[in-house]
Design an enzyme around this catalytic site. Sequence first.
Site, mmCIF file in Angstrom:
data_model
loop_
_atom_site.group_PDB
_atom_site.id
_atom_site.type_symbol
_atom_site.label_atom_id
_atom_site.label_comp_id
_atom_site.label_asym_id
_atom_site.label_seq_id
_atom_site.Cartn_x
_atom_site.Cartn_y
_atom_site.Cartn_z
ATOM 1 N N LYS A 29 1.023 -0.989 0.021
ATOM 2 C CA LYS A 29 -0.095 -0.062 0.133
ATOM 3 C C LYS A 29 0.788 1.209 0.049
ATOM 4 O O LYS A 29 0.732 2.240 -0.677
ATOM 5 C CB LYS A 29 -0.814 0.111 1.305
ATOM 6 C CG LYS A 29 -1.485 1.365 1.351
ATOM 7 C CD LYS A 29 -2.373 1.354 2.865
ATOM 8 C CE LYS A 29 -1.615 2.025 3.874
ATOM 9 N NZ LYS A 29 -1.356 3.425 3.782
ATOM 10 N N ASN A 30 1.986 1.273 0.873
ATOM 11 C CA ASN A 30 2.562 2.421 0.783
ATOM 12 C C ASN A 30 3.585 2.659 -0.263
ATOM 13 O O ASN A 30 4.126 3.707 -0.181
ATOM 14 C CB ASN A 30 3.639 2.483 2.314
ATOM 15 C CG ASN A 30 2.773 2.589 3.481
ATOM 16 O OD1 ASN A 30 1.424 2.910 3.394
ATOM 17 N ND2 ASN A 30 3.385 2.529 4.504
ATOM 18 N N ARG A 101 -4.197 10.567 3.190
ATOM 19 C CA ARG A 101 -3.368 11.406 3.605
ATOM 20 C C ARG A 101 -2.145 11.297 2.522
ATOM 21 O O ARG A 101 -1.555 12.349 1.965
ATOM 22 C CB ARG A 101 -2.450 11.140 4.890
ATOM 23 C CG ARG A 101 -1.400 11.985 5.336
ATOM 24 C CD ARG A 101 -0.645 11.665 6.301
ATOM 25 N NE ARG A 101 0.727 12.176 6.194
ATOM 26 C CZ ARG A 101 1.223 13.483 6.464
ATOM 27 N NH1 ARG A 101 0.296 14.336 7.076
ATOM 28 N NH2 ARG A 101 2.456 13.600 6.142
ATOM 29 N N ASP A 125 -4.545 8.793 8.656
ATOM 30 C CA ASP A 125 -4.521 7.952 9.953
ATOM 31 C C ASP A 125 -4.504 8.944 11.215
ATOM 32 O O ASP A 125 -3.734 9.920 11.272
ATOM 33 C CB ASP A 125 -3.202 7.201 10.223
ATOM 34 C CG ASP A 125 -3.232 6.172 9.329
ATOM 35 O OD1 ASP A 125 -4.020 5.837 8.628
ATOM 36 O OD2 ASP A 125 -2.152 5.194 9.223
ATOM 37 N N ASP A 314 5.131 0.799 11.988
ATOM 38 C CA ASP A 314 3.873 0.239 11.416
ATOM 39 C C ASP A 314 3.750 -1.216 12.069
ATOM 40 O O ASP A 314 2.824 -1.743 11.980
ATOM 41 C CB ASP A 314 3.685 0.137 9.953
ATOM 42 C CG ASP A 314 3.722 1.611 9.461
ATOM 43 O OD1 ASP A 314 2.812 1.958 8.909
ATOM 44 O OD2 ASP A 314 4.708 2.231 9.510
HETATM 45 C C1 UD1 Z 1 4.658 6.766 5.700
HETATM 46 C C2 UD1 Z 1 4.027 5.733 5.953
HETATM 47 C C3 UD1 Z 1 3.568 5.368 7.186
HETATM 48 C C4 UD1 Z 1 4.937 5.138 8.059
HETATM 49 C C5 UD1 Z 1 5.695 6.336 8.048
HETATM 50 C C6 UD1 Z 1 7.058 5.952 8.629
HETATM 51 C C7 UD1 Z 1 2.515 5.998 3.865
HETATM 52 C C8 UD1 Z 1 1.441 6.261 3.163
HETATM 53 N N1 UD1 Z 1 2.579 6.013 5.021
HETATM 54 O O1 UD1 Z 1 4.083 8.077 6.367
HETATM 55 O O2 UD1 Z 1 2.781 4.101 7.291
HETATM 56 O O3 UD1 Z 1 4.407 4.620 9.436
HETATM 57 O O4 UD1 Z 1 6.055 6.640 6.572
HETATM 58 O O5 UD1 Z 1 7.743 4.950 8.208
HETATM 59 O O6 UD1 Z 1 3.563 5.937 3.131
HETATM 60 N N2 UD1 Z 1 7.404 14.907 9.662
HETATM 61 C C9 UD1 Z 1 7.456 16.290 9.760
HETATM 62 N N3 UD1 Z 1 7.629 17.101 8.848
HETATM 63 C C10 UD1 Z 1 7.566 16.688 7.340
HETATM 64 C C11 UD1 Z 1 7.433 15.385 7.285
HETATM 65 C C12 UD1 Z 1 7.237 14.357 8.272
HETATM 66 O O7 UD1 Z 1 7.617 16.633 10.916
HETATM 67 O O8 UD1 Z 1 7.564 17.479 6.650
HETATM 68 C C13 UD1 Z 1 7.327 13.864 10.811
HETATM 69 C C14 UD1 Z 1 5.915 13.218 10.960
HETATM 70 O O9 UD1 Z 1 5.107 14.138 11.789
HETATM 71 C C15 UD1 Z 1 6.280 11.940 11.644
HETATM 72 C C16 UD1 Z 1 7.785 11.693 11.100
HETATM 73 O O10 UD1 Z 1 8.073 13.051 10.437
HETATM 74 O O11 UD1 Z 1 6.548 12.170 13.082
HETATM 75 C C17 UD1 Z 1 7.517 10.476 9.792
HETATM 76 O O12 UD1 Z 1 6.848 11.004 8.700
HETATM 77 P P1 UD1 Z 1 7.175 10.378 7.452
HETATM 78 O O13 UD1 Z 1 8.250 9.517 7.257
HETATM 79 O O14 UD1 Z 1 7.066 11.541 6.691
HETATM 80 O O15 UD1 Z 1 6.012 9.424 7.326
HETATM 81 P P2 UD1 Z 1 4.918 9.383 6.159
HETATM 82 O O16 UD1 Z 1 5.307 9.562 4.824
HETATM 83 O O17 UD1 Z 1 3.696 10.199 6.757
#
Ligand code: UD1
Length: 431
Positions: A29-30, A101, A125, A314
């Site tokens: 999915k991701n 998202r 989520d 996850d």
């Molecule tokens: C993706 C996955 C999710 C997984 C996560 C970490 C998808 C759809 N989801 O989420 O299942 O748990 O990776 O492996 O692929 N952050 C910031 N600023 C930003 C971007 C991120 O502060 O600009 C923070 C987020 O709030 C969070 C952390 O960084 O605390 C991780 O985020 P990120 O790695 O971007 O995860 P996602 O891409 O949202």
Amino acid sequence: MSPILETMEVFRIVGGARLAGEVRVTGAKNSVLKLMAAALLAEGTTTLREVPDILDVDYMAELLRRLGCDVIRDRENRTVAITVPEMPSHQADYDLVRKLRASINVLGPLLARCGQADVALPGGDNIGSRGLDMHVAGLERLGATVHSEHGFLIARRDERLRGASIWLDFPSVGATENLLMAAVLALGTTVIDNAAREPEIVDICTMLQSMGAQISGVGTSTLEIVGVDILQPTDHTTVPDRLVAGTWAVGAVMTRGDITIHNAVSGHLEIALSKLADAGAQIDLMDNGFRVRCDTRPKAVDVVTLPYPGFPTDLQPHFIAMNSIASGAALVTENLFEARFRFVNEMVRLGADVRTDGHHAMVRGRTSLSGAPVEAADIRAGAGLVLAGLVAEGMTTVYEPHHIDRGYEGFVADLVRLGADVTRVFVDERI
Ligand code: UD1
């Protein structure tokens, strides 16, 4: 006053079954949601394979349609064909973005292709605040202007994006993907330092390369992208879902079962599998999959979530579920999404002995859990609760299972084939 009745779907689990047999995992999915967004980068028809039949793919398909693409899903053959027009439209509305998202992943490709992108600020989520600051700062480094207005993130470029050096404060998966998809069509060279290294990032890099993108350092924390003028549509097979494979692996250990997982890459789950081995599992690697079995009560194992190749956040709920019936005690540390611990309250309803303090959860294994009604707050918490329900005495009812459907194709059917007593039922509730 007449009572209001609400009908809702739930999962009903009668605990005590042992999971045994074979399952096949589909594409991640991701990954696939981002691959679908990446298709926007080239005019013409891109075909994606091993696409899971899950709700999030439906949402992303609908989003692409609204951007002017023709999207044909062949569920039987697990393919999606996306035909992208010469100039897609550039607005992603809140009604879809709030459900998914990962819609934010159209930001980079739309900006690169169309010169503008208006994407509603996402929901997704319920796992804590997820900032977009690194997405925004990175796109600005590439020459875009970005601001938010009326609930939209609005990105513009007056001329072609320009390659730049970008240092991410944290190896964010989403930011790495968005910046990659913007940089592949920029003028000149972009270097993304402290980039995420998840297998899903490697997958999108491989797809972009097959479209004609020039990317080096794939799989490392420094990605170098030399922008090209135009990309071609492609045909790409999605990487297997390591989180679904990991779910089955934990399920085998918790139920003292024996599951052979096909179309899974053990190397993408190295730490999780070694933790399961520490817990007492026997793991046999095979071509294109692995087998996990366990014939004793698992031992509790400490876990610290970190960006890949660290332990995946996850799978954190699954390990809390396993530790809650293991022998001994374990400390689980969550470094990515603090709100993932909200699921602990539901585990406590099942009789688990878990205490949280900030980023840490202390889990003391109990010899049994007791079935109860619980609520799935997000995909992974939902899966963790289902696993807990499988080993709890009596009946567990998992509410809001639509969250689980967002990430697991045919979860209940697979569980039943493996021997579990799980049904989807509709219940009426007085509210
Ligand atoms: C993706 C996955 C999710 C997984 C996560 C970490 C998808 C759809 N989801 O989420 O299942 O748990 O990776 O492996 O692929 N952050 C910031 N600023 C930003 C971007 C991120 O502060 O600009 C923070 C987020 O709030 C969070 C952390 O960084 O605390 C991780 O985020 P990120 O790695 O971007 O995860 P996602 O891409 O949202």
